[in-house]
Design a protein around this motif. Structure first.
Motif, PDB file in Angstrom:
ATOM      1  N   ARG A  60      44.119  37.742  47.662  1.00 44.25           N
ATOM      2  CA  ARG A  60      43.849  38.359  46.356  1.00 44.25           C
ATOM      3  C   ARG A  60      43.192  39.734  46.487  1.00 44.25           C
ATOM      4  O   ARG A  60      43.302  40.558  45.578  1.00 44.25           O
ATOM      5  N   ASN A  61      42.511  39.968  47.606  1.00 49.25           N
ATOM      6  CA  ASN A  61      41.860  41.264  47.811  1.00 49.25           C
ATOM      7  C   ASN A  61      42.614  42.154  48.796  1.00 49.25           C
ATOM      8  O   ASN A  61      42.040  43.103  49.344  1.00 49.25           O
ATOM      9  N   ALA A  62      43.887  41.838  49.011  1.00 50.25           N
ATOM     10  CA  ALA A  62      44.705  42.698  49.864  1.00 50.25           C
ATOM     11  C   ALA A  62      44.853  44.076  49.224  1.00 50.25           C
ATOM     12  O   ALA A  62      44.775  44.231  47.993  1.00 50.25           O
ATOM     13  N   GLU A  63      45.084  45.079  50.049  1.00 56.00           N
ATOM     14  CA  GLU A  63      45.096  46.464  49.562  1.00 56.00           C
ATOM     15  C   GLU A  63      46.160  46.697  48.504  1.00 56.00           C
ATOM     16  O   GLU A  63      45.903  47.343  47.490  1.00 56.00           O
ATOM     17  N   PHE A  64      47.364  46.157  48.705  1.00 56.48           N
ATOM     18  CA  PHE A  64      48.433  46.414  47.741  1.00 56.48           C
ATOM     19  C   PHE A  64      48.164  45.718  46.410  1.00 56.48           C
ATOM     20  O   PHE A  64      48.583  46.196  45.350  1.00 56.48           O
ATOM     21  N   ILE A  65      47.408  44.596  46.442  1.00 53.29           N
ATOM     22  CA  ILE A  65      47.051  43.934  45.192  1.00 53.29           C
ATOM     23  C   ILE A  65      45.978  44.730  44.457  1.00 53.29           C
ATOM     24  O   ILE A  65      46.009  44.862  43.226  1.00 53.29           O
ATOM     25  N   LEU A  66      45.030  45.288  45.200  1.00 53.04           N
ATOM     26  CA  LEU A  66      44.014  46.130  44.582  1.00 53.04           C
ATOM     27  C   LEU A  66      44.645  47.376  43.955  1.00 53.04           C
ATOM     28  O   LEU A  66      44.244  47.805  42.863  1.00 53.04           O
ATOM     29  N   VAL A  67      45.643  47.937  44.624  1.00 55.91           N
ATOM     30  CA  VAL A  67      46.342  49.094  44.056  1.00 55.91           C
ATOM     31  C   VAL A  67      47.040  48.706  42.764  1.00 55.91           C
ATOM     32  O   VAL A  67      47.000  49.435  41.762  1.00 55.91           O
ATOM     33  N   SER A  68      47.679  47.557  42.755  1.00 53.66           N
ATOM     34  CA  SER A  68      48.369  47.091  41.548  1.00 53.66           C
ATOM     35  C   SER A  68      47.377  46.823  40.428  1.00 53.66           C
ATOM     36  O   SER A  68      47.629  47.159  39.257  1.00 53.66           O
ATOM     37  N   ARG A  69      46.213  46.258  40.770  1.00 49.34           N
ATOM     38  CA  ARG A  69      45.203  45.999  39.743  1.00 49.34           C
ATOM     39  C   ARG A  69      44.647  47.308  39.191  1.00 49.34           C
ATOM     40  O   ARG A  69      44.434  47.442  37.968  1.00 49.34           O
ATOM     41  N   ASN A  70      44.408  48.296  40.055  1.00 49.98           N
ATOM     42  CA  ASN A  70      43.896  49.596  39.598  1.00 49.98           C
ATOM     43  C   ASN A  70      44.922  50.357  38.766  1.00 49.98           C
ATOM     44  O   ASN A  70      44.569  51.213  37.957  1.00 49.98           O
ATOM     45  N   ALA A  71      46.205  50.010  38.961  1.00 51.73           N
ATOM     46  CA  ALA A  71      47.258  50.649  38.174  1.00 51.73           C
ATOM     47  C   ALA A  71      47.383  50.039  36.780  1.00 51.73           C
ATOM     48  O   ALA A  71      48.235  50.458  35.999  1.00 51.73           O
ATOM     49  N   GLY A  72      46.569  49.057  36.499  1.00 55.42           N
ATOM     50  CA  GLY A  72      46.562  48.459  35.163  1.00 55.42           C
ATOM     51  C   GLY A  72      47.449  47.250  34.999  1.00 55.42           C
ATOM     52  O   GLY A  72      47.664  46.793  33.870  1.00 55.42           O
ATOM     53  N   LYS A  73      47.958  46.696  36.093  1.00 55.40           N
ATOM     54  CA  LYS A  73      48.803  45.524  35.996  1.00 55.40           C
ATOM     55  C   LYS A  73      47.961  44.294  35.628  1.00 55.40           C
ATOM     56  O   LYS A  73      46.820  44.149  36.049  1.00 55.40           O
ATOM     57  N   SER A  74      48.563  43.423  34.834  1.00 53.32           N
ATOM     58  CA  SER A  74      47.861  42.227  34.379  1.00 53.32           C
ATOM     59  C   SER A  74      47.738  41.208  35.518  1.00 53.32           C
ATOM     60  O   SER A  74      48.459  41.273  36.530  1.00 53.32           O
ATOM     61  N   SER A  75      46.827  40.250  35.311  1.00 51.47           N
ATOM     62  CA  SER A  75      46.647  39.199  36.326  1.00 51.47           C
ATOM     63  C   SER A  75      47.917  38.374  36.488  1.00 51.47           C
ATOM     64  O   SER A  75      48.284  37.982  37.598  1.00 51.47           O
ATOM     65  N   TRP A  76      48.613  38.097  35.374  1.00 50.70           N
ATOM     66  CA  TRP A  76      49.855  37.334  35.435  1.00 50.70           C
ATOM     67  C   TRP A  76      50.916  38.080  36.241  1.00 50.70           C
ATOM     68  O   TRP A  76      51.645  37.478  37.029  1.00 50.70           O
TER      69      TRP A  76
END
Length: 274
Positions: free
Chosen positions: A160-176
């Motif tokens: 869940r804390n992988a770099e590409f997931i953090l990038v996706s979260r910072n880009a505004g992507k939802s948790s789903w």
């Protein structure tokens, strides 16, 4: 060469197990219903060329009963394992991505289910549902998710804390979106292997329930019922209604266990080429 031979052995073992399962399914549909009918002229016959598994005290063909009983076990295994994986996936992901309090509650439920005697709990659930096939399926489904839920929760926490997931979260992507597009593809191999490894547990518990008389009616071909009926006559020397269906059940369970273990070895980078 040793690594290549070991890999070949794993693949051959996987193929043989799959072929055995295919054989069971094919035979269950090709063998007619005539072998399930009573025939007083062929009662208690030992295994022979005509009756490979012999006949029981009512003159029924034990090979036909065994194969159709194994097909029912596969049916229960598929539904039970599917529901169990669905529950494990939902709760495992929820525990990993939700608050600490939610994680604590779900892990408490996991520990409670793991510590609970499975067979007794399944019998109670079967009674509550109304026994029969529905009771067996529901009972096996809702009691075989905890261990897989813990595995899924740990896998999600690892990625869940992988770099590409953090990038996706910072880009505004939802948790789903993150779960569906990033996390689920990463943990799918573990989910599938867990699904396969649930089969032997579900099948054995189904056989245990029906053996004890808490599952299906006596007319339903089931390994548990076959063994329960045959146990009354083994003292008379009729060993085949117990031994041969029991060995077939062990082979079926071993095949699923072998398939799951082979897939785990082939998927794991540390053991894939060893």
């Amino acid at each position: 060469m040793r690594r290549t031979d070991a890999r070949k052995r794993v693949i051959v073992s996987l193929v043989v197990s799959l072929l055995f399962l295919v054989l069971i399914v094919v035979l269950s549909f090709t063998l007619g219903e005539k072998g399930l009918e009573t025939d007083n002229t062929v009662k208690n016959l030992a295994p022979s060329g005509k009756f490979l598994f012999g006949t029981d005290s009512l003159g029924r063909d034990m090979l036909t009963r065994t194969v159709k009983g194994l097909r029912f076990s596969l049916y229960v295994g598929i539904i039970g394992a599917t529901i169990g994986v669905a529950i494990a996936l939902l709760l495992g992901v929820l525990a990993a991505v939700s608050s600490k309090k939610t994680d604590t509650i779900i892990m408490w439920a996991v520990d409670m289910f793991i510590g609970m005697p499975h067979l007794i709990f399944m019998i109670l659930v079967s009674f509550a549902v109304g026994k029969g096939a529905a009771g067996v399926i529901v009972a096996t489904a809702i009691t075989h998710w905890p261990a897989l839920a813990r595995v899924i929760r740990n896998e999600v926490n690892n990625v869940r804390n992988a770099e590409f997931i953090l990038v996706s979260r910072n880009a505004g992507k939802s948790s789903w979106f993150i779960i569906r597009k990033h996390i689920f593809p990463l943990i799918f191999p573990q989910i599938f292997i867990g699904f396969v490894l649930l089969f032997p547990h579900v099948i054995l518990h189904e056989a245990s329930m029906t053996f004890l008389g808490f599952g299906l009616s006596a007319q339903q071909p089931s390994i548990g019922i076959i063994l329960s009926e045959a146990a009354k006559y083994i003292s008379l020397g009729n060993w085949w209604p117990v031994v041969l269906p029991g060995l077939a059940l062990i082979l079926l369970v071993k095949c699923f266990d072998n398939i799951g273990e082979s897939l785990r070895i082939l998927h794991n980078p540390l053991t894939r080429y060893q």
